[in-house]
Design a protein around this motif. Structure first.
Motif, short mmCIF file in Angstrom:
data_model
loop_
_atom_site.label_atom_id
_atom_site.label_comp_id
_atom_site.label_asym_id
_atom_site.label_seq_id
_atom_site.Cartn_x
_atom_site.Cartn_y
_atom_site.Cartn_z
N LEU A 296 0.82 -1.20 0.00
CA LEU A 296 0.00 0.00 0.00
C LEU A 296 0.87 1.26 0.00
CD1 LEU A 296 -2.73 1.22 0.00
CD2 LEU A 296 -2.95 0.73 2.44
N THR A 297 1.96 1.22 0.76
CA THR A 297 2.89 2.35 0.75
C THR A 297 3.45 2.58 -0.64
OG1 THR A 297 3.51 1.98 3.06
CG2 THR A 297 5.04 3.26 1.72
N ASN A 298 3.83 1.49 -1.32
CA ASN A 298 4.35 1.62 -2.68
C ASN A 298 3.30 2.19 -3.62
OD1 ASN A 298 6.84 0.53 -1.99
ND2 ASN A 298 6.25 -1.56 -2.51
N LEU A 299 2.04 1.75 -3.47
CA LEU A 299 0.96 2.26 -4.31
C LEU A 299 0.78 3.76 -4.11
CD1 LEU A 299 -1.54 1.93 -6.15
CD2 LEU A 299 -2.84 1.38 -4.08
N LEU A 300 0.74 4.20 -2.86
CA LEU A 300 0.54 5.62 -2.58
C LEU A 300 1.73 6.44 -3.05
CD1 LEU A 300 -1.13 5.44 0.95
CD2 LEU A 300 -2.21 5.76 -1.28
N GLU A 301 2.94 5.88 -2.94
CA GLU A 301 4.12 6.58 -3.46
C GLU A 301 4.01 6.76 -4.96
OE1 GLU A 301 7.39 4.21 -2.17
OE2 GLU A 301 7.57 5.22 -0.22
N GLN A 302 3.60 5.71 -5.67
CA GLN A 302 3.45 5.79 -7.13
C GLN A 302 2.40 6.83 -7.51
OE1 GLN A 302 2.67 1.83 -8.59
NE2 GLN A 302 4.53 1.00 -7.65
N GLN A 303 1.30 6.87 -6.76
CA GLN A 303 0.27 7.85 -7.05
C GLN A 303 0.79 9.27 -6.86
OE1 GLN A 303 -3.01 6.75 -4.49
NE2 GLN A 303 -3.78 5.19 -5.91
N LYS A 304 1.55 9.48 -5.79
CA LYS A 304 2.10 10.82 -5.54
C LYS A 304 3.12 11.20 -6.60
CE LYS A 304 1.43 11.43 -0.56
NZ LYS A 304 2.05 11.89 0.70
N VAL A 305 3.94 10.23 -7.00
CA VAL A 305 4.91 10.51 -8.07
C VAL A 305 4.18 10.89 -9.35
CG1 VAL A 305 6.63 9.46 -9.61
CG2 VAL A 305 6.78 9.09 -7.14
N GLY A 306 3.12 10.14 -9.68
CA GLY A 306 2.35 10.45 -10.88
C GLY A 306 1.76 11.84 -10.85
N ARG A 307 1.20 12.23 -9.70
CA ARG A 307 0.63 13.58 -9.59
C ARG A 307 1.70 14.64 -9.71
NH1 ARG A 307 -2.82 10.98 -5.69
NH2 ARG A 307 -1.46 11.59 -3.97
N MET A 308 2.87 14.40 -9.10
CA MET A 308 3.95 15.37 -9.16
C MET A 308 4.48 15.51 -10.59
SD MET A 308 5.80 17.55 -7.49
CE MET A 308 5.63 17.11 -5.76
N VAL A 309 4.63 14.36 -11.28
CA VAL A 309 5.08 14.41 -12.67
C VAL A 309 4.10 15.21 -13.51
CG1 VAL A 309 5.45 13.03 -14.75
CG2 VAL A 309 6.42 12.28 -12.58
#
Length: 339
Positions: A296-309
């Motif tokens: 779940l931590t990895n999923l939320l990190e990926q989502q945040k990275v996507g939003r930042m990109v």
């Protein structure tokens, strides 16, 4: 000319879709450029073949996931957006002095050559699209620049707190329902469904012998390492935990009928003859937060990275000059515009 990136992409996609270059994989016409420049991102040209290749990639990914690819116009728009975003991010990476990972780039180029069936076939395919080897290497170079930029500039700024993980877990209980699972090992003797009769008899005999040794008390994992012909043999035949729908029916039915520690009869599937031992069972239920936390931590990190990109891309697009170059052409059979 600076304009909203969404509007620009709609305009470009419309021009691109209305032209003959959508069929970039078809043989080049006797006249005309099969791979024209279709737009310019700042000072960098984007060619038709680049967009066509990304279109193929998107359609292939969606088909592989069982999804229906969008219509041609939507596919062109999605591919164009990806190409523009990659150009903007790779240009920003170069501005910051980020260097390409040469080893990773070489591996990417090698993988593309292998997938095409070799360098000669790749060159022929690219030539048919009006492209060339240097263009594909440059595209892969841009991909690596973007990857390095994200790894170096964005990922280190991302943090996911325990509170965020717990909140997501509480708000999305349907995501953490787990079906019944078993943890099993197997010993496999391979045959094909159309194998000759003697080969089938031989494989079945080896499976029967292996089962006798296991039932007699020999260590199942060691037997798998010694005898199994499957890819899990080095790991003692360990298949980890799996749900019933992840295995072929014959194997799943046999495995889920076993109690912990029990060894199956010999089971035949399309892969050959199996001897199965169940190590653990998990009943259907909710995956505990502690167990789901890392994923779940990895999923939320990926989502945040996507939003930042996406935020970075929008910022770069707001300052960029994105210019369509391809004049629209009427579709075949379309009525001529009124005077």
């Amino acid at each position: 000319m600076k304009r909203n990136i969404g509007l620009t992409l709609v305009v470009i996609a419309g021009l691109f879709a209305a032209s003959s270059i959508v069929a970039a994989q078809q043989p080049a016409p006797a006249t005309g450029d099969v791979n024209p420049a279709v737009l310019k991102v700042n000072d960098e040209l984007v060619y038709a073949a680049e967009i066509s290749m990304v279109m193929q990639n998107i359609a292939g990914q969606m088909s592989g996931q069982g999804e229906q690819p969008p219509n041609q116009e939507q596919l062109v728009q999605a591919a164009t957006q990806r190409v523009v975003e990659q150009k903007l991010l790779s240009q920003e990476a170069e501005r910051l002095g980020i260097q390409v990972n040469d080893l990773r780039l070489a591996e990417m180029v090698q993988a593309v050559e292998q997938q095409a069936g070799g360098r000669a076939t790749l060159d022929a395919n690219l030539a048919q699209m009006g492209s060339n080897y240097d263009q594909i290497v440059n595209t892969l170079r841009e991909m690596d620049l973007v990857r390095t930029y994200i790894e170096n500039q964005i990922v280190p700024t991302i943090q996911v707190t325990d509170e965020e993980v717990a909140a997501f877990y509480a708000e999305n209980p349907q995501m953490f329902q787990s079906p019944e699972q078993v943890h099993a090992r197997h010993i496999l003797f391979t045959t094909t469904e159309d194998a000759e009769a003697q080969a089938v008899v031989d494989a079945r005999g080896k499976a029967d012998d292996a089962r006798k040794r296991a039932v007699a008390g020999e260590d199942f994992a060691e037997l798998a390492r010694e005898l199994s012909e499957g890819p899990s043999a080095p790991n003692g035949g360990d298949l980890g935990f799996f749900s019933k729908d992840r295995m072929v029916p014959e194997f799943a039915d046999a495995a889920f009928a076993l109690e912990v520690g029990q060894i199956s009869e010999v089971v035949r599937t399309q892969f050959g003859f199996h001897v199965i031992k169940v190590e653990e069972r998990r009943e259907a239920g909710t995956v505990p937060l502690e167990e789901a936390s890392d994923n779940l931590t990895n999923l939320l990190e990926q989502q945040k990275v996507g939003r930042m990109v996406n935020e970075v891309v929008q910022g770069l697009a707001g300052k960029a000059t994105i210019t369509p170059l391809l004049a629209p052409q009427p579709a075949e059979g379309a009525p001529a515009p009124a005077n």
